[in-house]
Scaffold this active site. Structure first.
Site, PDB file in Angstrom:
ATOM      1  N   HIS A 250       0.833  -1.215   0.000  1.00 53.31           N
ATOM      2  CA  HIS A 250       0.000   0.000   0.000  1.00 53.31           C
ATOM      3  C   HIS A 250       0.868   1.266   0.000  1.00 53.31           C
ATOM      4  O   HIS A 250       0.731   2.112   0.882  1.00 53.31           O
ATOM      5  CB  HIS A 250      -0.949   0.090   1.205  1.00 53.31           C
ATOM      6  CG  HIS A 250      -1.700  -1.160   1.534  1.00 53.31           C
ATOM      7  ND1 HIS A 250      -2.498  -1.796   0.625  1.00 53.31           N
ATOM      8  CD2 HIS A 250      -1.803  -1.879   2.695  1.00 53.31           C
ATOM      9  CE1 HIS A 250      -3.059  -2.851   1.210  1.00 53.31           C
ATOM     10  NE2 HIS A 250      -2.641  -2.929   2.455  1.00 53.31           N
ATOM     11  N   ASP A 301      -4.724  -9.400   0.274  1.00 52.17           N
ATOM     12  CA  ASP A 301      -4.773  -8.678   1.546  1.00 52.17           C
ATOM     13  C   ASP A 301      -5.927  -9.111   2.448  1.00 52.17           C
ATOM     14  O   ASP A 301      -5.853 -10.132   3.105  1.00 52.17           O
ATOM     15  CB  ASP A 301      -4.793  -7.170   1.235  1.00 52.17           C
ATOM     16  CG  ASP A 301      -4.662  -6.298   2.462  1.00 52.17           C
ATOM     17  OD1 ASP A 301      -4.609  -6.836   3.574  1.00 52.17           O
ATOM     18  OD2 ASP A 301      -4.606  -5.065   2.325  1.00 52.17           O
TER      19      ASP A 301
HETATM   20  C1  NGQ Z   1      -4.093  -5.141   8.775  1.00 55.64           C
HETATM   21  N1  NGQ Z   1      -5.013  -4.074   6.834  1.00 55.64           N
HETATM   22  O1  NGQ Z   1      -3.071  -5.200   9.441  1.00 55.64           O
HETATM   23  O2  NGQ Z   1      -4.826  -6.119   8.618  1.00 55.64           O
HETATM   24  C2  NGQ Z   1      -4.463  -3.836   8.128  1.00 55.64           C
HETATM   25  C3  NGQ Z   1      -5.427  -3.097   8.992  1.00 55.64           C
HETATM   26  C4  NGQ Z   1      -4.004  -1.597  10.389  1.00 55.64           C
HETATM   27  C5  NGQ Z   1      -4.796  -3.190   5.870  1.00 55.64           C
HETATM   28  N2  NGQ Z   1      -3.995  -2.224   6.116  1.00 55.64           N
HETATM   29  C6  NGQ Z   1      -4.931  -2.764  10.342  1.00 55.64           C
HETATM   30  N3  NGQ Z   1      -5.389  -3.322   4.705  1.00 55.64           N
HETATM   31  O3  NGQ Z   1      -3.521  -1.131   9.364  1.00 55.64           O
HETATM   32  O4  NGQ Z   1      -3.762  -1.136  11.496  1.00 55.64           O
HETATM   33 ZN    ZN Z   2      -2.197  -5.835   5.153  1.00 53.40          ZN
END
Ligand code: NGQ
Ligand code: ZN
Length: 430
Positions: A250, A301
């Site tokens: 990302h 993801d």
């Molecule tokens: C994650 N997911 O770690 O699963 C993250 C969300 C975060 C994405 N960034 C949680 N798509 O970033 O704190």
């Molecule tokens: Zn992630």
């Protein structure tokens, strides 16, 4: 008969005679499998459960609350059941390798499991059972924000100190000497600069793939600028020797300078367009990044969708909607958009997994050449047709290490894995 049905980075060719897997060259188009370079396996089980409005305005951060609530109940055997179902679906869709960004390390109360890597073992077991290749990326997660605030109660399961994290890596290496092991920093907001440096200087990171969530949401970009005096990509490039070992997941929000600088490092940008759309992240500057020579790979993801076709298609569609043009990622050397996307995701994916695409364990997929969608297609048109029109599964067979994993479009253990998954979900949702 035209036998140039075997995809290689330099084009479609007749088979060389040393095919590792017994594929059907007479009827199918043969390709190496794709790498899914970013996965949080357990999130597959909540796909579709966060698509309704809550009391406050919905956002990435409210989705994260829902995800944390779901995560709270997961035990190792649940993770095994969910990951196996997901990995079987990945194989059926054309992925033969997954990089698992794994941070659900501990018990609900934050205490370690015995062994400490019980959750990681569940992922390894699911990969072995389904036959998908795995690059395991244990994640360092230390704090709740750029200001260094402690983790809250639901985040205790993720917590490591540098020392315990390095022990985890060492133990996993001892326990699974054959496993491709990398490491990850959850994000700049979850790991201090000092801790990151300590891990990078530990020696354990020397030839390991290193992944990080970097600049997904504008709020974290802004908080990083305030806390560290630079936006996340610029900060990372200034404070770590980012090179081909790295995968920046990302890298959505970058200015022109960051885009060119990242491209020049040889690192891979980990792009997850279906999740990035689902979570309302923003649009990665793909054309500028490609023009600067940047490398990329794809990941599913959160697994709101499990389909390389959808990820690749949306990389191009995002640019078409933004620029009001067509065939935008194609270039002078590769005029076919599907072929260009596929080749880029191949190279970047294997790099991010810490593997060589030519390795015999990359896996082979075959597309059904007799399917109406692929009928009367030249080799160059096959990938375009699969990626832009392939809404029905076209993957017929998948082999890896000489083992048939998918036959006639179905994972060979489809039924048993799905039955166990359904029982697990029924229990988790009561
Ligand atoms: C994650 N997911 O770690 O699963 C993250 C969300 C975060 C994405 N960034 C949680 N798509 O970033 O704190
Ligand atoms: Zn992630």
């Amino acid at each position: 008969m035209d036998l140039a049905r075997f995809w290689t980075p330099s084009g479609w060719q007749p088979p060389t005679g040393n095919l590792v897997d017994p594929v059907r060259l007479d009827t199918d188009w043969i390709l190496p499998g794709l790498v899914n370079l970013h996965s949080h396996a357990l999130q597959r089980a909540m796909a579709g459960l966060a698509e309704h409005r809550g009391s406050e305005a919905d956002s990435f951060w409210t989705w994260r609350e829902a995800m944390y609530r779901f995560t709270a109940r997961i035990e190792p055997q649940d993770l095994h059941a969910i990951a196996a179902q997901l990995y079987a679906e990945m194989l059926e869709s054309g992925y033969t390798h997954v990089c698992e960004f794994h941070y659900l390390h501990h018990r609900r109360d934050g205490r370690a499991y015995t062994p400490t890597f019980a959750m990681a073992d569940a992922l390894v077991a699911a990969a072995q059972e389904t036959g998908i290749g795995l690059t395991l990326l244990p994640v360092l997660y230390m704090q709740g924000g750029f200001d260094g605030r402690p983790l809250d109660a639901v985040q205790r399961r993720f917590a490591h100190h540098v020392e315990t994290f390095l022990c985890l890596l060492g133990d996993l290496h001892t326990q699974h000497p054959q496993l491709r092991l990398g490491l990850a920093f959850h994000s700049l907001r979850a790991v201090s600069g000092q801790a990151m440096t300590a891990v990078l200087e530990s020696g354990l990171a020397q030839d390991a793939p290193i992944h990080i969530h970097i600049a997904e949401q504008t709020a974290e970009v802004e908080n990083c600028r305030i806390a560290r005096g630079a936006t996340p990509v610029a900060w990372l490039l200034d404070h770590a020797s980012v090179d081909a070992r790295w995968c920046l997941v990302h890298a959505t929000h970058m200015d022109k300078d960051e885009t060119c600088r990242l491209a020049a490092t040889g690192a891979v940008a980990g792009l997850c367009p279906s999740t990035e759309a689902n979570l309302g992240d923003g649009l990665f500057p793909l054309l500028e990044y490609f023009q600067a020579g940047g490398r990329m790979g794809i990941g599913s993801d959160s697994h709101i969708s499990v389909s390389p076709v959808e990820e690749l298609r949306w990389l191009e569609y995002g640019q078409r909607l933004r620029n009001r043009g067509r065939n935008l990622v194609a270039d002078a050397t590769t005029s076919h958009t599907g072929a260009r996307l596929f080749a880029a995701a191949q190279a970047g994916g294997w790099q991010a997994a810490g593997l060589d695409s030519a390795s015999s364990s990359a896996g082979t997929i075959s597309l059904d050449a007799s399917h109406p969608l692929l009928t009367v297609r030249q080799a160059d048109e096959v990938l375009d047709s699969w990626i832009f029109a392939g809404n029905v599964p076209l993957v017929r067979e998948v082999y890896r290490n000489n083992r048939c994993l998918v036959h006639e479009g179905r994972h060979v253990q489809h039924e048993a894995i799905a039955a166990r998954y359904k029982t697990t979900l029924a229990r988790l949702r009561t």
